[in-house]
Design a protein around this motif. Structure first.
Motif, PDB file in Angstrom:
ATOM      1  N   ALA A 118       2.795   1.307  -8.468  1.00 55.49           N
ATOM      2  CA  ALA A 118       2.085   0.036  -8.643  1.00 55.49           C
ATOM      3  C   ALA A 118       1.823  -0.661  -7.319  1.00 55.49           C
ATOM      4  O   ALA A 118       0.912  -1.484  -7.207  1.00 55.49           O
ATOM      5  N   HIS A 119       2.569  -0.339  -6.296  1.00 58.14           N
ATOM      6  CA  HIS A 119       2.421  -1.023  -5.009  1.00 58.14           C
ATOM      7  C   HIS A 119       1.343  -0.399  -4.128  1.00 58.14           C
ATOM      8  O   HIS A 119       1.031  -0.932  -3.063  1.00 58.14           O
ATOM      9  N   GLY A 120       0.774   0.721  -4.543  1.00 55.92           N
ATOM     10  CA  GLY A 120      -0.201   1.397  -3.700  1.00 55.92           C
ATOM     11  C   GLY A 120      -1.494   0.614  -3.549  1.00 55.92           C
ATOM     12  O   GLY A 120      -1.998   0.022  -4.506  1.00 55.92           O
ATOM     13  N   ALA A 121      -2.049   0.617  -2.353  1.00 57.68           N
ATOM     14  CA  ALA A 121      -3.372   0.025  -2.142  1.00 57.68           C
ATOM     15  C   ALA A 121      -4.455   0.959  -2.673  1.00 57.68           C
ATOM     16  O   ALA A 121      -5.550   0.523  -3.038  1.00 57.68           O
ATOM     17  N   PRO A 170      -5.914   2.595   4.881  1.00 54.50           N
ATOM     18  CA  PRO A 170      -5.045   2.477   6.072  1.00 54.50           C
ATOM     19  C   PRO A 170      -3.608   2.082   5.757  1.00 54.50           C
ATOM     20  O   PRO A 170      -2.737   2.218   6.620  1.00 54.50           O
ATOM     21  N   SER A 171      -3.350   1.576   4.542  1.00 54.55           N
ATOM     22  CA  SER A 171      -1.993   1.112   4.235  1.00 54.55           C
ATOM     23  C   SER A 171      -1.273   2.107   3.316  1.00 54.55           C
ATOM     24  O   SER A 171      -1.121   3.266   3.668  1.00 54.55           O
ATOM     25  N   LEU A 172      -0.848   1.687   2.133  1.00 54.23           N
ATOM     26  CA  LEU A 172      -0.049   2.537   1.252  1.00 54.23           C
ATOM     27  C   LEU A 172      -0.939   3.278   0.255  1.00 54.23           C
ATOM     28  O   LEU A 172      -1.675   2.657  -0.519  1.00 54.23           O
ATOM     29  N   ASN A 173      -0.842   4.600   0.286  1.00 55.26           N
ATOM     30  CA  ASN A 173      -1.552   5.460  -0.664  1.00 55.26           C
ATOM     31  C   ASN A 173      -0.517   6.185  -1.513  1.00 55.26           C
ATOM     32  O   ASN A 173       0.433   6.766  -0.974  1.00 55.26           O
ATOM     33  N   ILE A 197       5.930  -1.290   4.973  1.00 53.56           N
ATOM     34  CA  ILE A 197       5.661  -0.341   6.058  1.00 53.56           C
ATOM     35  C   ILE A 197       4.159  -0.083   6.147  1.00 53.56           C
ATOM     36  O   ILE A 197       3.599   0.060   7.238  1.00 53.56           O
ATOM     37  N   GLY A 198       3.494  -0.041   4.991  1.00 55.27           N
ATOM     38  CA  GLY A 198       2.046   0.200   4.958  1.00 55.27           C
ATOM     39  C   GLY A 198       1.235  -0.868   5.665  1.00 55.27           C
ATOM     40  O   GLY A 198       0.075  -0.626   6.026  1.00 55.27           O
ATOM     41  N   GLN A 199       1.807  -2.040   5.842  1.00 52.12           N
ATOM     42  CA  GLN A 199       1.103  -3.074   6.599  1.00 52.12           C
ATOM     43  C   GLN A 199       1.092  -2.772   8.096  1.00 52.12           C
ATOM     44  O   GLN A 199       0.290  -3.334   8.848  1.00 52.12           O
ATOM     45  N   LEU A 200       1.984  -1.875   8.532  1.00 53.29           N
ATOM     46  CA  LEU A 200       2.111  -1.535   9.949  1.00 53.29           C
ATOM     47  C   LEU A 200       1.657  -0.110  10.254  1.00 53.29           C
ATOM     48  O   LEU A 200       1.139   0.162  11.336  1.00 53.29           O
ATOM     49  N   ARG A 201       1.882   0.792   9.324  1.00 54.24           N
ATOM     50  CA  ARG A 201       1.517   2.196   9.483  1.00 54.24           C
ATOM     51  C   ARG A 201       0.965   2.714   8.166  1.00 54.24           C
ATOM     52  O   ARG A 201       1.375   2.272   7.099  1.00 54.24           O
ATOM     53  N   GLN A 202       0.065   3.667   8.251  1.00 54.67           N
ATOM     54  CA  GLN A 202      -0.443   4.284   7.025  1.00 54.67           C
ATOM     55  C   GLN A 202       0.674   5.085   6.359  1.00 54.67           C
ATOM     56  O   GLN A 202       1.438   5.786   7.023  1.00 54.67           O
ATOM     57  N   VAL A 203       0.772   4.960   5.029  1.00 57.16           N
ATOM     58  CA  VAL A 203       1.810   5.649   4.269  1.00 57.16           C
ATOM     59  C   VAL A 203       1.159   6.440   3.139  1.00 57.16           C
ATOM     60  O   VAL A 203       0.284   5.923   2.425  1.00 57.16           O
ATOM     61  N   LEU A 204       1.582   7.693   2.987  1.00 61.05           N
ATOM     62  CA  LEU A 204       1.220   8.523   1.844  1.00 61.05           C
ATOM     63  C   LEU A 204       2.509   8.819   1.097  1.00 61.05           C
ATOM     64  O   LEU A 204       3.475   9.317   1.696  1.00 61.05           O
ATOM     65  N   GLU A 255       7.621  -1.242  13.320  1.00 61.43           N
ATOM     66  CA  GLU A 255       6.852  -1.932  14.357  1.00 61.43           C
ATOM     67  C   GLU A 255       6.831  -1.153  15.665  1.00 61.43           C
ATOM     68  O   GLU A 255       5.879  -1.245  16.427  1.00 61.43           O
ATOM     69  N   ARG A 256       7.878  -0.401  15.944  1.00 59.68           N
ATOM     70  CA  ARG A 256       7.968   0.305  17.227  1.00 59.68           C
ATOM     71  C   ARG A 256       7.693   1.802  17.097  1.00 59.68           C
ATOM     72  O   ARG A 256       7.561   2.487  18.086  1.00 59.68           O
ATOM     73  N   ASP A 257       7.637   2.303  15.859  1.00 59.08           N
ATOM     74  CA  ASP A 257       7.418   3.733  15.656  1.00 59.08           C
ATOM     75  C   ASP A 257       6.032   4.115  16.160  1.00 59.08           C
ATOM     76  O   ASP A 257       5.070   3.373  15.996  1.00 59.08           O
ATOM     77  N   GLN A 258       5.939   5.280  16.758  1.00 58.55           N
ATOM     78  CA  GLN A 258       4.682   5.673  17.396  1.00 58.55           C
ATOM     79  C   GLN A 258       3.718   6.354  16.445  1.00 58.55           C
ATOM     80  O   GLN A 258       2.517   6.175  16.552  1.00 58.55           O
TER      81      GLN A 258
END
Length: 563
Positions: A503-506, A22-25, A486-493, A455-458
């Motif tokens: 290195a920061h990817g979950a 769900p976070s940073l990929n 950003i990955g804490q709020l929206r999923q990121v690829l 935080e406000r992005d849809q």
């Protein structure tokens, strides 16, 4: 979020199935391994144009399918339903199928949809950066929506938009009412003459049909009287008439019944027949009397029908149409009353007041945007510096519009839009985001904006490509940190070549190319922690992986996880 992605029979892909965090990929791999294929497949899933060359050689069909889990996003579930799609257990499944004949098919939750519908749903779910075909923030209207959402002005702008639409609708209705009133005034004499003629004719519902029936009756009146008289005479003649004959037969049978009881039934039957003849005689008398009544003069009747026919011919209407025309003319004459003109004038003044109030509301919105814009530019500027743009700035400017507010006398004032303009260096002119040529430069600008608006992005999923182009060192570390935030709020690829970002990817995927039995295939595998060390070592040192680079990779991973 995009929980599952399946690709089959596209380009160099035989079959790939991926499950995302769900976070940073992050996705890494050798140059040419096929990372762009993954990004392109997601683009197809979002409604981008399909090309038959996308099919894997030898395949007749291929597809890409994605499962979006929206259980934690009631706002998106509502938007998806508003777009005509009913989620299944909180999920939306997008699928794009390609065939060798160049045709493609789009499906949402198993239902075939138009490509435009797929794009609309895709825009709600995913913001894909790195390819110009699917970047919401390149569109001025989207920039307006993004900024107003960040500034907390969305509801105010939406209220103004709806009021403007209502004013435009009322203005159209008032324009039509005034035009109709003017037309009626121009034809007032004709309208009043036609109404007077129709009113004087005193037409009644069903009258024409009744007159035609009466005319037929009058035409055959003499024959009717003659026939009724002959029939009555035949029945009522004392000696030779049917009535007298049956009466005598009934008396004879009644006398016989006094001697022979078996004749009683015959006597009763004869008596009933006599009663029926008496009733028939009476009916004939009534009909004859009615026919002898003073008739409506045939000449007057024909004259009445001629009047009706003339009116029908004049107005090219049937009889019922004449009745409706009379009602319409009565309404027009009533509308010609001076009170109608006063009413239209009052509506116009009320509309002018609404337009003035709308303009005041727009002025307040513009003023609020200016106030918030300074804060926005300052905060985005700080992020741009961290991303390697030491002298760059992103400003909020009014968007050029052909429907300007100087046309208020013709249309309601337009709700002004906004445009984000980027200035890479001091002394250079600002340019619209869509005119930024470098994909990496554009991606980093987008990253700065997205980090501010997350935080406000849809949208549920953000996809970044080329975000690491032309950067390294501290800037790369900052990009990785920003993507993880950003990955804490929206999923990121994120597709990257930079170890400081990877290195920061979950969850870390490696895209690799292999050859088997003379065929080249692109695959993707989820890396374990040990495999991540090897892949980040490769990103650090290329083919010359050593214990030193492995130790550096472990340190990068530990630092990223501890941050």
């Amino acid at each position: 979020m995009l929980s599952w992605l399946s690709i089959q029979g596209l380009a160099l892909v035989d079959r790939i199935e991926l499950s995302f965090d769900p976070s940073l990929n992050v996705l890494t791999g050798e140059t040419g391994a096929g990372k762009s294929l993954i990004l392109g497949s997601i683009g197809l899933l979002l409604g981008e144009r399909a090309d038959p060359d996308w099919l894997r050689a030898g395949e007749e069909r291929g597809f890409v399918e994605g499962v979006f889990d929206l259980k934690t996003r009631p706002d998106l579930l509502e938007e998806v339903r508003a777009a005509g799609i009913e989620p299944e257990e909180g999920q939306v499944i997008l699928r794009r199928e390609l065939s060798g004949d160049g045709k493609s098919r789009a499906l949402v939750n198993g239902r075939t949809v138009l490509l435009s519908e797929l794009r609309r749903i895709g825009d709600l779910l995913v913001d894909l950066h790195g390819q110009h075909e699917h970047q919401l923030l390149l569109r001025p209207e989207s920039q307006t929506e993004f900024f107003d959402a960040w500034a907390g002005l969305s509801d105010e702008r939406l209220t103004l938009v709806r009021e403007r639409e209502a004013i435009a609708e009322e203005r159209g209705a008032l324009r039509e009412a005034r035009a109709a009133w003017e037309r009626d005034r121009a034809d007032e004499e004709t309208v009043r003459e036609d109404l007077a003629e129709l009113a004087g004719a005193e037409l009644a519902a069903g009258e024409e049909e009744s007159l035609k029936e009466e005319r037929e009756r009058l035409r055959h009146r003499e024959r009717l009287l003659e026939s009724l008289g002959a029939a009555r005479q035949s029945l009522a003649a004392e000696e030779g008439g049917a009535e007298g004959s049956v009466r005598r037969a009934a008396r004879t049978l009644r006398t016989l019944a006094g001697v022979t009881p078996e004749a009683t039934a015959l006597a009763e039957q004869a008596e009933r027949l006599f009663d029926s003849l008496r009733e028939l005689t009476g009916a004939l008398e009534d009909a004859q009397s009615k026919a002898l009544e003073e008739p409506f003069p045939l000449e007057r009747l024909e004259a009445r029908l001629d009047t009706i026919h003339r009116l029908k011919r004049k107005h090219r209407l049937d009889y019922d149409g004449l009745l409706l025309l009379r009602e319409g003319l009565e309404a027009k004459v009533k509308a010609l009353d001076p009170e109608t003109a006063r009413s239209l004038e009052a509506r116009g003044k009320a509309l002018d007041a609404r337009v003035l109030k709308l303009g005041e509301g727009i002025d307040r919105l513009v003023e609020a945007r200016l106030t918030k814009g300074a804060t926005f530019e300052r905060e985005v500027g700080g992020r741009l510096k961290k991303l390697g743009f030491q002298k760059a700035s992103l400003s909020v400017q009014p968007a050029a519009s052909a429907d300007g507010r100087d046309r208020a006398a013709v249309d309601p004032p337009a709700i002004p839009g906004l445009e984000l303009q980027f200035r890479p260096n001091v002394g250079e002119p600002s340019r619209a985001l869509k005119r930024i040529a470098s994909g990496g430069e554009l991606s980093r600008v987008m990253l700065a904006v997205k980090s501010l608006m997350a935080e406000r992005d849809q949208v549920s999923v953000l996809v970044f490509d080329e975000v690491d182009q032309g950067i390294g060192g501290a800037v790369g570390e900052e990009v990785g940190t920003m993507l993880r935030a950003i990955g804490q709020l929206r999923q990121v690829l994120c597709i990257t070549h930079l170890p400081l970002i990877a290195a920061h990817g979950a969850r870390h995927f490696e895209v690799l190319k292999s050859t088997s039995r003379g065929r080249t295939t692109t695959g993707v595998r989820l890396l374990s922690e040990k495999e991540r060390e090897e892949e980040i070592s490769r990103l650090l040192a290329g083919a010359r992986v050593t214990d030193t680079t492995r130790r550096q990779a472990r340190e990068l991973l530990r630092a990223a996880h501890a941050a």
